[in-house]
Scaffold this motif. Structure first.
Motif, mmCIF file in Angstrom:
data_model
loop_
_atom_site.group_PDB
_atom_site.id
_atom_site.type_symbol
_atom_site.label_atom_id
_atom_site.label_comp_id
_atom_site.label_asym_id
_atom_site.label_seq_id
_atom_site.Cartn_x
_atom_site.Cartn_y
_atom_site.Cartn_z
ATOM 1 N N ALA A 182 0.838 -1.208 0.000
ATOM 2 C CA ALA A 182 0.000 0.000 0.000
ATOM 3 C C ALA A 182 0.870 1.254 0.000
ATOM 4 C CB ALA A 182 -0.943 -0.006 1.202
ATOM 5 N N SER A 183 1.948 1.256 0.743
ATOM 6 C CA SER A 183 2.863 2.396 0.777
ATOM 7 C C SER A 183 3.517 2.613 -0.580
ATOM 8 C CB SER A 183 3.942 2.192 1.835
ATOM 9 O OG SER A 183 3.384 2.134 3.114
ATOM 10 N N LEU A 184 3.937 1.534 -1.217
ATOM 11 C CA LEU A 184 4.558 1.629 -2.537
ATOM 12 C C LEU A 184 3.572 2.197 -3.556
ATOM 13 C CD1 LEU A 184 6.980 1.100 -4.391
ATOM 14 C CD2 LEU A 184 6.036 -1.190 -4.789
ATOM 15 N N VAL A 185 2.341 1.707 -3.559
ATOM 16 C CA VAL A 185 1.315 2.194 -4.493
ATOM 17 C C VAL A 185 1.034 3.675 -4.235
ATOM 18 C CG1 VAL A 185 -1.120 1.995 -5.121
ATOM 19 C CG2 VAL A 185 0.284 -0.061 -4.905
ATOM 20 N N ALA A 186 0.893 4.062 -2.960
ATOM 21 C CA ALA A 186 0.643 5.465 -2.624
ATOM 22 C C ALA A 186 1.818 6.340 -3.054
ATOM 23 C CB ALA A 186 0.384 5.610 -1.129
ATOM 24 N N PHE A 187 3.036 5.857 -2.830
ATOM 25 C CA PHE A 187 4.224 6.609 -3.225
ATOM 26 C C PHE A 187 4.277 6.797 -4.742
ATOM 27 C CE2 PHE A 187 8.665 6.615 -4.636
ATOM 28 C CZ PHE A 187 9.108 7.784 -4.012
ATOM 29 N N LEU A 188 4.025 5.716 -5.492
ATOM 30 C CA LEU A 188 4.054 5.798 -6.962
ATOM 31 C C LEU A 188 2.949 6.711 -7.491
ATOM 32 C CD1 LEU A 188 4.946 2.122 -7.944
ATOM 33 C CD2 LEU A 188 6.432 4.141 -7.985
ATOM 34 N N ALA A 189 1.767 6.627 -6.906
ATOM 35 C CA ALA A 189 0.666 7.494 -7.336
ATOM 36 C C ALA A 189 1.016 8.961 -7.082
ATOM 37 C CB ALA A 189 -0.620 7.110 -6.608
ATOM 38 N N THR A 190 1.578 9.246 -5.926
ATOM 39 C CA THR A 190 1.988 10.615 -5.605
ATOM 40 C C THR A 190 3.075 11.091 -6.559
ATOM 41 O OG1 THR A 190 1.466 10.225 -3.274
ATOM 42 C CG2 THR A 190 2.882 12.107 -3.772
#
Length: 146
Positions: A11-19
């Protein structure tokens, strides 16, 4: 506990990539808009400078071509001094296109000869200019429009 750590990591990786994607897109938009604005201001300054030096010659040429039929404009060249000055504008590719219009919106000169004689009365840039307003729009479509 291990599953929770794995889900949190994903979830952190996905949020980081989206940001990251949103920030890159935003920066790109701001950069393109800034470059376009600077280029439009440069175009305006260059046009004013060129017009100041060309004004007497240009007015004489406009008067001479005022009553010519659009088909004959292509055979009516610019006076040598005016042609030389316009040619100097095009030398270093700072200026890509030069179009001269009469009051009716007909192109009386263009460095793209296929445009000479065409009526641009409906063109927003011409309409703004004939009203005395400045219109300089640089259109960006994954590359600047020449």
């Amino acid at each position: 506990m291990f599953r929770l750590l794995r889900y949190f990591s994903v979830a952190s990786l996905v949020a980081f990539l989206a940001t990251l994607v949103v920030l890159v897109w935003f920066y790109r938009q701001v950069a393109v808009e800034g470059i376009s604005h600077i280029a439009e201001r440069s175009n305006l300054a260059l046009a004013r400078t060129a017009l100041t030096s060309l004004s007497p010659l240009l007015l004489d040429h406009l008067r001479a071509t005022e009553n010519l039929h659009p088909e004959t404009l292509a055979r009516y060249p610019l006076p040598p001094e005016l042609s030389r000055t316009v040619g100097n504008l095009l030398v270093d590719r700072t200026v890509v296109r030069v179009n001269l219009f009469n009051r009716e919106g007909t192109v009386i000169f263009s460095n793209r000869e296929v445009q000479v004689g065409k009526n641009q009365r409906g063109n927003e840039g011409f309409r703004a200019a004939i009203r005395g307003n400045v219109a300089s729009n640089l259109i960006y479509r994954d590359g600047f429009n020449y």
